[in-house]
Design a protein around this motif. Structure first.
Motif, PDB file in Angstrom:
ATOM      1  N   GLU A  26       0.834  -1.116   0.064  1.00 53.94           N
ATOM      2  CA  GLU A  26      -0.083   0.109  -0.034  1.00 53.94           C
ATOM      3  C   GLU A  26       0.845   1.255   0.180  1.00 53.94           C
ATOM      4  N   LEU A  27       1.818   1.288   0.872  1.00 57.36           N
ATOM      5  CA  LEU A  27       2.751   2.570   0.806  1.00 57.36           C
ATOM      6  C   LEU A  27       3.442   2.642  -0.299  1.00 57.36           C
ATOM      7  N   VAL A  28       3.980   1.849  -0.989  1.00 51.36           N
ATOM      8  CA  VAL A  28       4.943   1.819  -2.204  1.00 51.36           C
ATOM      9  C   VAL A  28       4.019   2.216  -3.408  1.00 51.36           C
ATOM     10  N   HIS A  29       2.621   1.724  -3.454  1.00 52.16           N
ATOM     11  CA  HIS A  29       1.772   1.885  -4.285  1.00 52.16           C
ATOM     12  C   HIS A  29       1.323   3.303  -4.000  1.00 52.16           C
ATOM     13  N   ASP A  30       1.122   3.682  -2.914  1.00 54.61           N
ATOM     14  CA  ASP A  30       0.808   5.291  -2.822  1.00 54.61           C
ATOM     15  C   ASP A  30       1.824   6.278  -3.093  1.00 54.61           C
ATOM     16  N   THR A  31       2.932   5.808  -3.081  1.00 53.38           N
ATOM     17  CA  THR A  31       4.003   6.770  -3.447  1.00 53.38           C
ATOM     18  C   THR A  31       4.313   6.830  -4.869  1.00 53.38           C
ATOM     19  N   ALA A  32       4.162   5.637  -5.592  1.00 51.09           N
ATOM     20  CA  ALA A  32       4.253   5.549  -6.908  1.00 51.09           C
ATOM     21  C   ALA A  32       3.130   6.517  -7.690  1.00 51.09           C
TER      22      ALA A  32
END
Ligand code: FE2
Length: 190
Positions: A29-35
């Motif tokens: 979720e965190l890497v997806h949100d950052t992307a």
């Protein structure tokens, strides 16, 4: 505070199907949100640039899926999850051009990486506040080349965006750390 974009439905389904522990889902979720933030910046700053945003979001969400099998790599170093993750996704019917992000995210400097691969690698660094000069330069060059803009100008915009994103790293790290490494109902880890 935890107001991160929901994962694409397909990613949620795949993470559940491999029994991903809460820590791994939170990381996705965190890497997806950052992307997604980086993609939003690209749309604003370089609207003519062609990027497969769905692929980047999918890759960011699932790049570490192999850690559902190699759970020691959730908390320690290791690369066994990379090829394993790609295979796990392909076994579940994910097309090779999407499953590839599992294998490519750890080595952004390999020849032939697409902009989409570099963006997943970049999100996987900056979510925790890590700034990697060589990777940022590779992203800058790719954008500048494709958009026909001067590298320094592209870099200035990217640097501003990454600085803002890195400011929220502590909050993201704390959010991830609140999620257990073992699935609920499991007695112990690996
Ligand atoms: Fe990651």
């Amino acid at each position: 505070m935890g107001d991160y974009r929901p994962l694409p439905e397909e990613a949620v389904r795949l993470l559940a199907s491999v029994g991903a522990p809460p820590r791994l889902v939170a990381h996705g979720e965190l890497v997806h949100d950052t992307a997604a933030e980086i993609l939003a910046w690209l749309r604003r700053a370089h609207p003519d640039l062609r990027v497969d945003t769905e692929a980047v979001r999918f890759g960011a969400a699932l790049h570490d899926v192999g850690k559902a099998r190699h759970t020691g790599e959730l908390t320690g170093p290791g690369h066994r999850h990379e090829v394993a993750g790609e295979r796990m996704l392909r076994d579940r019917g994910v097309p090779p051009d999407l499953a590839r992000f599992c294998a490519t995210h750890g080595d952004w400097s390999a020849p032939g990486r697409a902009l989409e691969d570099l963006l997943v690698s970049l999100a996987d660094k900056v979510w925790k506040g890590a700034r990697v000069a060589g990777l940022e330069l590779a992203v800058t060059r790719r954008i500048a080349e494709t958009a026909g803009e001067p590298e320094w100008e592209v870099y200035m915009g990217l640097d501003d965006e990454l600085r803002v994103l890195a400011e929220r790293a502590d909050e993201r790290l704390a959010h991830q750390a609140r999620h257990p490494v073992v699935p609920p109902g499991t007695a112990a880890g690996e």
